[in-house]
Enzyme design. Structure first.
Site, PDB file in Angstrom:
ATOM      1  N   PHE A 159     -33.442 -31.054 -15.049  1.00 61.18           N
ATOM      2  CA  PHE A 159     -33.174 -31.031 -13.613  1.00 61.18           C
ATOM      3  C   PHE A 159     -32.715 -32.433 -13.220  1.00 61.18           C
ATOM      4  O   PHE A 159     -33.345 -33.421 -13.594  1.00 61.18           O
ATOM      5  CB  PHE A 159     -34.426 -30.624 -12.840  1.00 61.18           C
ATOM      6  CG  PHE A 159     -34.138 -30.426 -11.384  1.00 61.18           C
ATOM      7  CD1 PHE A 159     -33.611 -29.227 -10.941  1.00 61.18           C
ATOM      8  CD2 PHE A 159     -34.334 -31.448 -10.482  1.00 61.18           C
ATOM      9  CE1 PHE A 159     -33.305 -29.046  -9.590  1.00 61.18           C
ATOM     10  CE2 PHE A 159     -34.024 -31.283  -9.134  1.00 61.18           C
ATOM     11  CZ  PHE A 159     -33.512 -30.081  -8.693  1.00 61.18           C
TER      12      PHE A 159
ATOM     13  N   ASP B 256     -42.429 -32.752 -17.666  1.00 60.42           N
ATOM     14  CA  ASP B 256     -42.185 -32.224 -16.327  1.00 60.42           C
ATOM     15  C   ASP B 256     -42.515 -30.729 -16.366  1.00 60.42           C
ATOM     16  O   ASP B 256     -41.913 -29.977 -17.144  1.00 60.42           O
ATOM     17  CB  ASP B 256     -40.720 -32.459 -15.944  1.00 60.42           C
ATOM     18  CG  ASP B 256     -40.380 -31.925 -14.550  1.00 60.42           C
ATOM     19  OD1 ASP B 256     -41.065 -30.997 -14.076  1.00 60.42           O
ATOM     20  OD2 ASP B 256     -39.412 -32.413 -13.952  1.00 60.42           O
TER      21      ASP B 256
ATOM     22  N   TYR C 104     -44.487 -26.311  -5.229  1.00 58.77           N
ATOM     23  CA  TYR C 104     -43.874 -25.367  -4.276  1.00 58.77           C
ATOM     24  C   TYR C 104     -43.116 -24.235  -4.948  1.00 58.77           C
ATOM     25  O   TYR C 104     -42.549 -23.401  -4.249  1.00 58.77           O
ATOM     26  CB  TYR C 104     -42.977 -26.087  -3.266  1.00 58.77           C
ATOM     27  CG  TYR C 104     -41.958 -27.057  -3.819  1.00 58.77           C
ATOM     28  CD1 TYR C 104     -40.821 -26.609  -4.471  1.00 58.77           C
ATOM     29  CD2 TYR C 104     -42.118 -28.424  -3.656  1.00 58.77           C
ATOM     30  CE1 TYR C 104     -39.880 -27.496  -4.953  1.00 58.77           C
ATOM     31  CE2 TYR C 104     -41.183 -29.326  -4.149  1.00 58.77           C
ATOM     32  CZ  TYR C 104     -40.064 -28.859  -4.786  1.00 58.77           C
ATOM     33  OH  TYR C 104     -39.143 -29.744  -5.268  1.00 58.77           O
ATOM     34  N   LYS C 105     -43.107 -24.200  -6.261  1.00 58.36           N
ATOM     35  CA  LYS C 105     -42.421 -23.099  -6.955  1.00 58.36           C
ATOM     36  C   LYS C 105     -43.457 -22.002  -7.234  1.00 58.36           C
ATOM     37  O   LYS C 105     -43.924 -21.358  -6.315  1.00 58.36           O
ATOM     38  CB  LYS C 105     -41.746 -23.644  -8.211  1.00 58.36           C
ATOM     39  CG  LYS C 105     -40.659 -24.678  -7.891  1.00 58.36           C
ATOM     40  CD  LYS C 105     -39.998 -25.200  -9.164  1.00 58.36           C
ATOM     41  CE  LYS C 105     -39.017 -26.330  -8.860  1.00 58.36           C
ATOM     42  NZ  LYS C 105     -37.828 -25.869  -8.119  1.00 58.36           N
TER      43      LYS C 105
ATOM     44  N   ARG D  86     -29.558 -17.394 -11.282  1.00 54.62           N
ATOM     45  CA  ARG D  86     -30.959 -17.458 -11.712  1.00 54.62           C
ATOM     46  C   ARG D  86     -31.784 -16.393 -10.988  1.00 54.62           C
ATOM     47  O   ARG D  86     -31.651 -16.199  -9.781  1.00 54.62           O
ATOM     48  CB  ARG D  86     -31.575 -18.826 -11.385  1.00 54.62           C
ATOM     49  CG  ARG D  86     -30.925 -19.994 -12.061  1.00 54.62           C
ATOM     50  CD  ARG D  86     -31.819 -21.235 -11.960  1.00 54.62           C
ATOM     51  NE  ARG D  86     -32.289 -21.482 -10.599  1.00 54.62           N
ATOM     52  CZ  ARG D  86     -33.161 -22.425 -10.282  1.00 54.62           C
ATOM     53  NH1 ARG D  86     -33.696 -23.197 -11.221  1.00 54.62           N
ATOM     54  NH2 ARG D  86     -33.526 -22.605  -9.022  1.00 54.62           N
TER      55      ARG D  86
END
Lengths: 398, 398
Positions: free
Chosen positions: A125, A190, A213-214, A357
């Site tokens: 990312f 990560d 938050y995912k 995605r």
């Protein structure tokens, strides 16, 4: 032959099925973006209301003691720790993933002062790689080497995501950690795209970090977390040496003196209202068996892959054990295809240049949702519904 | 002779008196800690509820576009800018004061690479000095010089607070900024203890920053702000180079490429729920005449100083123009004295080793409150009520 009734039967037998009712999900939408922003836990609204009205409004500055705001970076860290295979006193919560990356990588460089190579994954990312570039640019004299080069023997630190944000490919944490450490480098994981989607174990890693938050469902811009292996607690330095990481923040000493243990990695004043939603999210996780989450996640992604068939190129690994809880598909016109899907109530997202995605959050996505999403996708493709001009225009956030 | 009726008459003539009703304040409490954590604006609860339920719950990931979350660091920055004498496109909101200090000082060092001195005030709020120490420690080769030494001709940057957190003493921004810049150094102002308490003008400064949870009333741990003078927008580097500061965050490019303008100083994903309360706080500020705020602030602090008389040593400047909106008093037993006061409904705070602080937020503190606070303080002192054993025990946050 898989039909919708078969999927409904799978839902009826799903040991996690009751969790869906704990989340707010809009009518008529299949929400497959939980890998980007998780859904709202129903009781989070009340928890945040309490933080605003009862704590801030009622206790005012007394909330730092009475409501426990001051302790939140560590108390919430302790609650989160089991989700990543960590123990109490090993996780601090606050700031953003980007900031946590900077803290971890900078601390690793300080622990390996004789080495001048940072290994980072150019496929990671972007913020991971960007933060490394900013740090290396500030320090000067560092080489940033791509993880794909596979050489760690002169590296100070290796930064890698357990699950790739774009492809959903999963790295093997134990074997890579061991290889990196045998080469004398420090390992930073990560976990943004793995925590909450599978059993995670970073207990051998040197540092780990991620957002909440995912899959964890803690709300837009919820605080990030940082794990530091206890073997580094006495020696690792927090270069972002804010007052909340001081041994005695309220002694107001002129010189920075790091706190013992994980607290030294706290920085500034915690974002209390955002913490409240994270606490509500963790209320749910404390009742979730993670082995069931992973089993359902693999079943959901496999079902989607099977139903989509060869309609689109599969970017994610075909083996469910080798991927996270997402399925990525490739198409040169991925952007308008995704817009057309969203228009029909199937929400995924798009990652430039050509990846669609679909994230499957096992706590609230049903097998029947997977069925509906795949059928809609095939219809959009078969009837070329995405060629409508209105789907070409880009939004600010894709 | 000032009596309570005189103070009530002053309240009746106060042009700001209506604002008090816009805040939630507990019954029977005189809240003089608005310089630490401002009171809850009544409508903030509804604004935060909307962010949680309507935006997160209703729009899910679509909130980044629909609810404007993605733009918040800049749109909220533009709303805040007038409070510090800045214009649109000059302020970015997010993270904490500590992080903003790091960004500003690091950027200044990059702009003055030939200079190796950082001037910082050892009397400043500790996190300012601690963050400088962390940065200097990481870089090596820098001298940290105390502001009191008064020498800037070899300094890269000078970091100073407009109002001192402990004494309330106010620095003269225009003259110090000019002196620093004439010496070839860059000026960074910390506005934590001045913004919202007086007219602030940092338009000549190079960088400025501050928190929003004190006089601005944006809630515990509300996001900080960072001002960058437009003359540095093209050249200043954000060493915390996260994806939200990238020219095209959603292009997912492998290399960091800074955005044009102030956006390059954004870092990671904004803490949306904490932003919501800040937006509510700014709704109030947009209707507040700042000259009236400063006039009332000086009147309130002067009244308190006069009523306390020589009961305690005055730490703050005697001239109201030379201080912020707080009055600091000194006593070796300041801690139990403050605890005894709080027990009687007068809330101030204590700063080690011996300072009692009283903050006067002009939007919701009345002249009669000042009268009551001073009378209670005199009673606690005259009757030695603070000698009760129960007031000796320290709380975690003082």
């Amino acid at each position: 032959m898989i039909d919708r009734d078969h999927c409904l039967a799978l839902d009826a037998g799903d040991p996690l099925r009751a969790f869906r009712d704990e989340f707010v999900l809009p009518e008529g939408v299949v929400y497959l973006v939980g890998n980007s922003l998780g859904a709202l836990p129903r009781h989070a609204a009340e928890r945040v209301r309490r933080a605003v009205q009862d704590e801030w409004g009622g206790q005012l500055v007394g909330g730092w003691n009475q409501a426990g705001w001051y302790g939140q970076p560590l108390t919430v860290g302790d609650r989160l720790a089991p989700l990543i295979g960590a123990g109490p006193g090993q996780v601090v919560v606050g700031n953003t993933t980007s900031i946590a990356i900077y803290q971890a990588v900078a601390a690793a460089l300080r622990l390996r002062p004789e080495r001048r190579v940072i290994v980072s994954d150019v496929q990671n990312f972007p913020t991971d790689h960007y933060m490394v570039q900013g740090l290396a640019g500030l320090l000067g004299g560092y080489e940033i080497r791509d993880f794909a080069a596979g050489r760690f023997d002169d590296a100070a630190v290796v930064l890698l995501s357990e699950v790739d944000y774009r492809t959903g490919a999963r790295h093997d944490v134990p074997s890579i950690t061991a290889r990196v450490q045998e080469a004398g480098a420090l390992m930073v994981w990560d976990l943004c795209h793995s925590v909450g989607a599978m059993e995670v174990d970073v207990s051998e890693a040197d540092f780990a970090l991620g957002c909440t938050y995912k899959y964890l469902n803690a709300g837009p811009g919820a605080p990030a977390f940082l794990y530091v292996n206890p073997r580094h607690h006495a020696t690792a330095e927090n270069v972002l040496s804010g007052w909340h990481g001081h041994a005695e923040p309220f002694a107001f000493e002129p010189d920075y003196r790091p706190a013992e243990g994980i607290r030294r990695f706290a920085v500034g004043t915690p974002h209390v209202l955002s913490f409240a939603a994270l606490e509500a999210a963790l209320d749910v996780w404390e009742r979730v068996p993670m082995d069931q989450v992973r089993a359902k996640s693999m079943a959901l992604t496999s079902l989607f892959v099977e139903l989509v068939g060869d309609a689109l190129e599969l970017v994610s690994p075909a083996d469910p054990a080798a991927r996270g809880s997402q399925v990525s598909l490739r198409h040169a016109d991925g952007y308008p295809i995704m817009r057309a899907l969203i228009d029909r109530g199937v929400h995924g997202d798009f990652r430039a240049p050509d990846v669609l995605r679909f994230g499957f959050a096992p706590l609230y996505i049903r097998y029947a949702d997977v069925y509906d999403a795949a059928v809609t996708l095939r219809e959009v493709l078969d009837r070329e519904l995405w060629r409508d001009e209105k789907y070409a225009q880009r939004l600010a956030v894709t």
